[in-house]
Design a protein around this motif. Structure first.
Motif, short mmCIF file in Angstrom:
data_model
loop_
_atom_site.label_atom_id
_atom_site.label_comp_id
_atom_site.label_asym_id
_atom_site.label_seq_id
_atom_site.Cartn_x
_atom_site.Cartn_y
_atom_site.Cartn_z
N TRP A 1 36.01 -10.96 42.40
CA TRP A 1 34.65 -11.00 41.85
C TRP A 1 34.68 -10.80 40.33
CZ3 TRP A 1 31.97 -7.05 39.32
CH2 TRP A 1 30.62 -7.31 39.07
N LEU A 2 35.52 -9.86 39.87
CA LEU A 2 35.62 -9.58 38.43
C LEU A 2 36.13 -10.81 37.68
CD1 LEU A 2 35.14 -7.09 36.59
CD2 LEU A 2 37.60 -6.67 36.70
N GLY A 3 37.11 -11.50 38.26
CA GLY A 3 37.64 -12.71 37.64
C GLY A 3 36.58 -13.80 37.54
N GLU A 4 35.77 -13.93 38.59
CA GLU A 4 34.70 -14.93 38.57
C GLU A 4 33.64 -14.58 37.52
OE1 GLU A 4 33.30 -15.04 42.55
OE2 GLU A 4 34.94 -16.33 43.27
N GLN A 5 33.38 -13.29 37.34
CA GLN A 5 32.42 -12.87 36.30
C GLN A 5 32.95 -13.17 34.91
OE1 GLN A 5 29.26 -11.75 37.07
NE2 GLN A 5 30.00 -12.38 39.07
N ILE A 6 34.25 -12.95 34.69
CA ILE A 6 34.85 -13.27 33.39
C ILE A 6 34.77 -14.77 33.13
CG2 ILE A 6 37.01 -13.27 32.08
CD1 ILE A 6 37.78 -10.70 33.50
N THR A 7 34.98 -15.56 34.18
CA THR A 7 34.92 -17.01 34.02
C THR A 7 33.52 -17.48 33.67
OG1 THR A 7 36.72 -17.31 35.61
CG2 THR A 7 35.34 -19.21 35.18
N SER A 8 32.49 -16.91 34.32
CA SER A 8 31.11 -17.37 34.11
C SER A 8 30.43 -16.69 32.93
CB SER A 8 30.28 -17.16 35.37
OG SER A 8 30.24 -15.78 35.73
N ARG A 9 30.67 -15.40 32.73
CA ARG A 9 29.95 -14.65 31.68
C ARG A 9 30.85 -14.27 30.51
NH1 ARG A 9 26.99 -9.85 34.74
NH2 ARG A 9 26.22 -9.51 32.62
N GLY A 10 32.17 -14.44 30.69
CA GLY A 10 33.10 -14.13 29.61
C GLY A 10 33.60 -15.39 28.93
N ILE A 11 34.87 -15.39 28.54
CA ILE A 11 35.42 -16.53 27.81
C ILE A 11 36.23 -17.45 28.71
CG2 ILE A 11 35.49 -15.35 25.58
CD1 ILE A 11 38.40 -14.70 26.06
N GLY A 12 36.07 -17.30 30.05
CA GLY A 12 36.73 -18.21 30.98
C GLY A 12 38.10 -17.74 31.40
N ASN A 13 38.73 -18.49 32.33
CA ASN A 13 40.08 -18.18 32.83
C ASN A 13 40.17 -16.75 33.36
OD1 ASN A 13 41.05 -20.73 32.07
ND2 ASN A 13 41.55 -20.02 30.01
N GLY A 14 39.17 -16.32 34.13
CA GLY A 14 39.11 -14.93 34.56
C GLY A 14 40.32 -14.47 35.34
N ILE A 15 40.74 -15.25 36.36
CA ILE A 15 41.88 -14.86 37.18
C ILE A 15 43.15 -14.80 36.35
CG2 ILE A 15 43.24 -15.46 39.21
CD1 ILE A 15 40.36 -14.66 39.84
N SER A 16 43.34 -15.81 35.48
CA SER A 16 44.54 -15.85 34.63
C SER A 16 44.56 -14.68 33.66
CB SER A 16 44.59 -17.17 33.87
OG SER A 16 44.64 -18.27 34.75
N LEU A 17 43.40 -14.31 33.11
CA LEU A 17 43.35 -13.20 32.15
C LEU A 17 43.66 -11.86 32.82
CD1 LEU A 17 40.28 -14.08 29.89
CD2 LEU A 17 42.67 -13.95 29.21
N ILE A 18 43.29 -11.71 34.09
CA ILE A 18 43.61 -10.47 34.80
C ILE A 18 45.13 -10.33 34.94
CG2 ILE A 18 43.52 -9.39 37.09
CD1 ILE A 18 40.63 -10.27 37.29
N ILE A 19 45.80 -11.42 35.32
CA ILE A 19 47.27 -11.39 35.42
C ILE A 19 47.89 -11.16 34.05
CG2 ILE A 19 49.31 -12.73 36.05
CD1 ILE A 19 47.64 -14.15 38.13
N LEU A 20 47.36 -11.85 33.02
CA LEU A 20 47.89 -11.70 31.66
C LEU A 20 47.78 -10.27 31.18
CD1 LEU A 20 48.81 -12.91 28.88
CD2 LEU A 20 46.39 -13.23 28.39
N SER A 21 46.62 -9.64 31.39
CA SER A 21 46.43 -8.27 30.91
C SER A 21 47.38 -7.31 31.59
CB SER A 21 44.98 -7.84 31.14
OG SER A 21 44.66 -7.82 32.51
N GLY A 22 47.67 -7.56 32.87
CA GLY A 22 48.62 -6.70 33.58
C GLY A 22 50.02 -6.80 33.01
N ILE A 23 50.46 -8.02 32.69
CA ILE A 23 51.80 -8.21 32.13
C ILE A 23 51.88 -7.64 30.73
CG2 ILE A 23 53.48 -9.95 31.41
CD1 ILE A 23 52.47 -11.74 33.64
N VAL A 24 50.88 -7.96 29.88
CA VAL A 24 50.90 -7.51 28.50
C VAL A 24 50.83 -5.98 28.41
CG1 VAL A 24 49.59 -7.53 26.33
CG2 VAL A 24 49.95 -9.65 27.60
N ALA A 25 50.07 -5.35 29.32
CA ALA A 25 49.94 -3.89 29.29
C ALA A 25 51.26 -3.19 29.56
CB ALA A 25 48.90 -3.44 30.31
#
Length: 444
Positions: A174-198
Motif C-alpha cells: 500500500w505504501l509503495g502504491e501511495q508513493i507511486t500515485s502521490r509521490g514521485i513514482g516508482n514506489g515499489i522500486s524506491l522501497i527496495i532502493l532505500s533498504g539497500i542504500v540504508a
C-alpha cells in the motif's frame, strides 16, 4: 529544427525545483513514506530472542537470507515486522505476467486497457496475500526449528508471526502504491532502493574495519572502490543503450489539407529484463545452501556435495549462475515484450518499418532485432554480476557491493531522476502556457 520539448529538456535544471510547489510536495511525501518504512525495519517480531537470532543469522548470512536481508534493508537481520519486505508482491507480479501469456482470460484482460489493468492489479494483490502468508508461516516454522530463537513455540506463535509478517508486506505494498500515485513514482522500486542504500554505510564501514585489522589490504580496498565506480558507469551506459527502429507513417489528408508523412522511432532497450535475471538466479542457487545450513549437515551425501559445490565462488556456482542469468534474460524479455502485439499496433496506426511488410513480417523483424540485442544485454548482466561475485567469495568483500545491489541502485536512481525531470518539464510547460495566455489577454 529543434522542437520546443527538446529545448526545454536541454535547459532543464534543478534550480527550477524551488518554483515547482507540486513537485516539492511529492518529494516530501516520498521521503516521509520511506522514513516510515525504515522505522518499521527496526520494530522486532514478537516472541523471538534477538541475541540468539543474531547468532543464527551470522551462520546463514552467506546464503539466501543474506541476499533477501539486503533487499529488506536489514529487516531479516533484525527479524522485524517488515522482514518479508515487498518481495511477495514482486513475485506475485511476475507470476501474473507469466499467466497472462498462457491464460486467454488474463490475456484478454490485459488488452482491455485501464479497466483490465486494474483487475490484473487486484489479482496481483490477492496473490501477494497468499504468497506472503505461506512464506511467513514457513519463516515461523523455520524460527522454531532454529535452536532456542522462539521463546514460546507453538500454533499461537506461528499464526501471530504469519499475520504480522503478512500485514507488514501488505502495508508496504500500500505504501509503495501511495508513493507511486502521490509521490514521485516508482514506489515499489524506491522501497527496495532505500533498504539497500540504508545498509551501504555500515557495509562500507565493515570493509574499512577489515582493512584496519589487516584482514583486507589497502590495495584491495582501493581496487573494490575503483571497480564499484567503473561498474556503476558501465551500468549507466548499458541501461541507457537502445536500438531504435525507424517507424514511418504515410501521408494523410484531413479535410482539404494534406499532411506530410511523419517518422518516429521504436526504442528497444538493450536490457529489457532489468534486474529480474540476477535476482531469480541468486534465489535458486542459494536456496539449497540455506536449507542445508538449517538442517545442520543432515541429509543424503549427494545433497551435501551439491550444496558444497554451490558455495560462493565455486566453479559450479559460477557456471550455473551464468547459465541462469542468460536463461532468465531471454525468458523474461519474451514475457514483457510481445513483437506480434507491437507489430499489430503499428499496423492499426498506419506505421511501418521501411523495407519491411506490415504485420507478420514486421513482427519477425522486431523479434530478430530483439533477440540479438538481448544477447548483449544478457552478457552485460553476467559481467556485472559475476565479477563482484568473485570478489565477494575470494576477498570477503561485503555482500552489498555485489552486482545485483549496484544494478538495482543505479537503475532505480536513473528512473527516479527521469521522473523528477518529467515533473520539472511539465512545470515549465505550464509556465509557458500561462505566459502565452497573459500575452494574449494584453494584446486583446
Amino acid at each position: 529544427m529543434v522542437s520546443a520539448a527538446e529545448q526545454l529538456a536541454a535547459n532543464l535544471n534543478f534550480g527550477a525545483l524551488a518554483k515547482a510547489d507540486e513537485l516539492k510536495k511529492r518529494i516530501w511525501f516520498t521521503l516521509g513514506a520511506l522514513l516510515v518504512y525504515r522505522l518499521g525495519t527496526y520494530i522486532p517480531l514478537p516472541g523471538i530472542d534477538p541475541n540468539i537470532w543474531e547468532q543464527v543469522f551470522r551462520t546463514q548470512a552467506g546464503g539466501i537470507l543474506g541476499m533477501f536481508n539486503m533487499f529488506a534493508g536489514g529487516g531479516i537481520h533484525r527479524m522485524a515486522i517488515f522482514a518479508l519486505n515487498i518481495m511477495p508482491y514482486i513475485s506475485a507480479s511476475i507470476i501474473i505476467q507469466l499467466l497472462t501469456t498462457v491464460s486467454p482470460q488474463l490475456e484478454a484482460l490485459k488488452k482491455e486497457g485501464e479497466s483490465g489493468r486494474k483487475m490484473l492489479n487486484q489479482y496481483t494483490r490477492y496473490l501477494t496475500v497468499i504468497l506472503a502468508a505461506v512464506q511467513s508461516y514457513g519463516i515461523a516454522v523455520g524460527l522454531e526449528g532454529a535452536g532456542n530463537v522462539v521463546a514460546d513455540p507453538g500454533l499461537f506463535f506461528r499464526l501471530s508471526t504469519a499475520i504480522t509478517l503478512t500485514g507488514g508486506t501488505m502495508f508496504l505494498m500500500w505504501l509503495g502504491e501511495q508513493i507511486t500515485s502521490r509521490g514521485i513514482g516508482n514506489g515499489i522500486s524506491l522501497i527496495i532502493l532505500s533498504g539497500i542504500v540504508a545498509e551501504l554505510p555500515s557495509a562500507l564501514a565493515n570493509m574499512l574495519e577489515l582493512g584496519r585489522q589487516g584482514a583486507l589490504s589497502t590495495g584491495l580496498i582501493l581496487v573494490v572502490i575503483v571497480m564499484a565506480v567503473a561498474v556503476i558507469a558501465f551500468i549507466v551506459f548499458m541501461e541507457r543503450a537502445q536500438r531504435r527502429l525507424l517507424i514511418q507513417y504515410p501521408k494523410r489528408q484531413v479535410g482539404n489539407k494534406m499532411f506530410e508523412g511523419q517518422s518516429s522511432h521504436l526504442p528497444l532497450k538493450l536490457n529489457t529484463s532489468g534486474v529480474i535475471p540476477p535476482i531469480f538466479a541468486s534465489s535458486l542457487l542459494l536456496l539449497p545452501t540455506t536449507v542445508a545450513n538449517f538442517n545442520a549437515g543432515k541429509g543424503p551425501e549427494w545433497f551435501q556435495w551439491i550444496t558444497t559445490q554451490l558455495g560462493h565462488g565455486r566453479p559450479l556456482f559460477l557456471v550455473l549462475y551464468l547459465a541462469l542469468i542468460l536463461f532468465f534474460a531471454f525468458f523474461y524479455t519474451a514475457i514483457v515484450f510481445n513483437p506480434t502485439e507491437t507489430a499489430d499496433n503499428l499496423k492499426k496506426h498506419g506505421g511501418f518499418i521501411p523495407g519491411i511488410r506490415p504485420g507478420e513480417r514486421t513482427a519477425e523483424y522486431i523479434d530478430y532485432v530483439l533477440s540479438r540485442i538481448t544477447v548483449l544485454g544478457a552478457v552485460y548482466l553476467a559481467i556485472v554480476c559475476l565479477i563482484p561475485e568473485i570478489l565477494i567469495s575470494y576477498a570477503s568483500v561485503p555482500f552489498y557491493f555485489g552486482g545485483t545491489s549496484l544494478l538495482i541502485v543505479v537503475s532505480v536512481t536513473m528512473d527516479t531522476v527521469a521522473q523528477v525531470q518529467g515533473y520539472l518539464l511539465a512545470h515549465q510547460y505550464e509556465g509557458l502556457i500561462r505566459k502565452s495566455k497573459l500575452r494574449g489577454r494584453r494584446r486583446g
